[in-house]
Design a protein around this motif. Structure first.
Motif, PDB file in Angstrom:
ATOM      1  N   LEU A  23     -23.377  55.183  93.408  1.00 19.70           N
ATOM      2  CA  LEU A  23     -23.747  55.459  94.823  1.00 19.70           C
ATOM      3  C   LEU A  23     -24.203  54.208  95.650  1.00 19.70           C
ATOM      4  O   LEU A  23     -23.667  54.313  97.076  1.00 19.70           O
ATOM      5  N   ALA A  24     -24.851  53.105  95.276  1.00 15.73           N
ATOM      6  CA  ALA A  24     -25.082  52.032  95.830  1.00 15.73           C
ATOM      7  C   ALA A  24     -23.863  51.299  96.494  1.00 15.73           C
ATOM      8  O   ALA A  24     -23.769  50.743  97.206  1.00 15.73           O
ATOM      9  N   ALA A  25     -22.819  51.098  95.328  1.00 17.75           N
ATOM     10  CA  ALA A  25     -21.748  50.451  95.725  1.00 17.75           C
ATOM     11  C   ALA A  25     -20.950  51.439  96.734  1.00 17.75           C
ATOM     12  O   ALA A  25     -20.198  50.668  97.819  1.00 17.75           O
ATOM     13  N   ARG A  26     -20.721  52.523  96.781  1.00 18.45           N
ATOM     14  CA  ARG A  26     -20.400  53.373  97.952  1.00 18.45           C
ATOM     15  C   ARG A  26     -20.831  53.191  99.099  1.00 18.45           C
ATOM     16  O   ARG A  26     -20.241  53.016 100.441  1.00 18.45           O
ATOM     17  N   TYR A  27     -22.219  53.139  99.193  1.00 16.06           N
ATOM     18  CA  TYR A  27     -22.964  52.909 100.396  1.00 16.06           C
ATOM     19  C   TYR A  27     -22.818  51.566 100.806  1.00 16.06           C
ATOM     20  O   TYR A  27     -22.602  51.304 102.089  1.00 16.06           O
ATOM     21  N   LEU A 185     -27.713  68.104  94.845  1.00 14.82           N
ATOM     22  CA  LEU A 185     -26.273  67.935  94.420  1.00 14.82           C
ATOM     23  C   LEU A 185     -26.657  68.370  92.707  1.00 14.82           C
ATOM     24  O   LEU A 185     -27.442  68.061  92.293  1.00 14.82           O
ATOM     25  N   LEU A 186     -25.223  68.942  92.472  1.00 13.95           N
ATOM     26  CA  LEU A 186     -25.383  69.352  90.944  1.00 13.95           C
ATOM     27  C   LEU A 186     -24.267  68.855  90.321  1.00 13.95           C
ATOM     28  O   LEU A 186     -23.078  69.386  90.342  1.00 13.95           O
ATOM     29  N   PRO A 187     -24.235  67.620  89.636  1.00 16.79           N
ATOM     30  CA  PRO A 187     -23.069  67.115  89.071  1.00 16.79           C
ATOM     31  C   PRO A 187     -22.757  67.805  87.841  1.00 16.79           C
ATOM     32  O   PRO A 187     -23.386  68.393  87.170  1.00 16.79           O
ATOM     33  N   THR A 207     -15.655  60.062  86.636  1.00 19.96           N
ATOM     34  CA  THR A 207     -16.058  58.749  86.695  1.00 19.96           C
ATOM     35  C   THR A 207     -17.370  58.620  87.737  1.00 19.96           C
ATOM     36  O   THR A 207     -17.364  59.406  88.553  1.00 19.96           O
ATOM     37  N   PRO A 208     -18.211  57.912  87.511  1.00 18.60           N
ATOM     38  CA  PRO A 208     -19.253  57.710  88.443  1.00 18.60           C
ATOM     39  C   PRO A 208     -18.851  57.288  90.016  1.00 18.60           C
ATOM     40  O   PRO A 208     -19.519  57.706  90.788  1.00 18.60           O
ATOM     41  N   GLN A 209     -17.735  56.753  90.111  1.00 20.80           N
ATOM     42  CA  GLN A 209     -17.203  56.382  91.266  1.00 20.80           C
ATOM     43  C   GLN A 209     -16.542  57.446  92.046  1.00 20.80           C
ATOM     44  O   GLN A 209     -16.765  57.817  93.153  1.00 20.80           O
ATOM     45  N   ALA A 210     -15.695  58.396  91.267  1.00 20.40           N
ATOM     46  CA  ALA A 210     -15.341  59.801  91.817  1.00 20.40           C
ATOM     47  C   ALA A 210     -16.536  60.534  92.242  1.00 20.40           C
ATOM     48  O   ALA A 210     -16.388  61.252  93.127  1.00 20.40           O
ATOM     49  N   PHE A 211     -17.472  60.601  91.394  1.00 20.07           N
ATOM     50  CA  PHE A 211     -18.771  61.328  91.710  1.00 20.07           C
ATOM     51  C   PHE A 211     -19.426  60.982  92.984  1.00 20.07           C
ATOM     52  O   PHE A 211     -19.636  61.845  94.188  1.00 20.07           O
TER      53      PHE A 211
END
Length: 264
Positions: A23-27, A185-187, A207-211
């Protein structure tokens, strides 16, 4: 106060690995400033250096989410140093198998609730007054599809994540009309250190990135409740509809989550 520009700010717990780091990378890629919380701040620093993040774009705050004073202090430090976040993501959580017949596992359960529930509320607490005063903000609670039905051997985690859903629903009602939105959010299954030792099938593993990509879209949309991926939501709801005898028979003999002791 450290404000290099008018870029929005996101506060994320559990940011040293897995979903939190993704999430940090995405933001960061979207130009946001980062307030990152973890017990292991050195790992956040290494990740930020490898990602090439400018020093004025992020700050790390050391905190133990299971300790109320620790995580509340991290929130207040963020307010002093970086200002009021636009988004707060209570992502930190633990997942350990339990056997209620074992006395030691009651301590595991207490620690699970302290992290996944009280820690989540304590993550939000420092920011609510400031967000209400400003008239906008998003508080994001990370639950799990495990909240939808209890799984044998996984009682602490399932119960704690069901409590996240109920708590966020309550908080959403309390903040209605203030401009502060609550997103739950419900992963489903995400490939992280929490899941890699699971001894049972994990359908729709992400993957964490897809989530993170899907999660950020849900947060931006202001969704009150989102299962990710949607296919896992369908499976979970079908399981919810099963009569108890059929559900119990379906899960009979299913491998259980590892307990802290390493025993079955």
């Amino acid at each position: 106060m450290d404000r290099c520009d008018d870029a929005p700010l996101v506060f994320i717990t559990g940011a040293s690995s897995g979903i939190g780091q993704a999430l940090a990378a995405r933001y960061a890629a979207a130009g946001w400033r980062l307030a990152l919380v973890a017990r292991r701040t050195a790992e956040i620093g290494r990740w930020a250096a490898e990602a090439g993040l400018a020093a004025d774009r992020w700050r790390a705050y050391g905190a133990d989410v299971s300790d109320i004073d620790s995580i509340v202090a991290a929130g207040h430090a963020c307010l002093r140093v970086q200002g009021v976040p636009d988004v707060v993501i209570a992502n930190a959580g633990i997942s350990v198998g339990v056997d209620t017949a074992e006395r030691a596992d009651l301590d595991v359960m207490a620690r699970t609730f302290a992290t996944n529930n009280t820690g989540l509320a304590a993550t939000f607490q420092p920011f609510i007054v400031a967000m209400r005063r400003r008239g906008r903000g998003r508080l994001v609670g990370v639950a799990s599809v495990a909240a939808i039905r209890g799984l044998p051997g996984h009682g602490a985690y399932c119960a704690s994540k069901a409590a996240v859903v109920a708590y966020c629903e309550s908080l959403r009602g309390e903040l209605r009309g203030t401009g502060v939105n609550v997103v739950t959010l419900l992963p489903g299954y995400v490939d992280t250190p929490l899941t890699r030792q699971n001894r049972y099938p994990m359908p729709f593993l992400m993957t964490p990135q897809a989530f993170a990509d899907r999660a950020v879209r849900a947060i931006e949309a202001g969704d009150s409740y989102r299962v990710i991926p949607w296919q896992m939501g369908v499976v979970a709801k079908l399981l919810r509809l099963l009569p108890n005898p059929l559900f119990d028979r379906l899960l009979q003999g299913r491998p259980r989550k590892h307990r802290q002791t390493g025993s079955a």
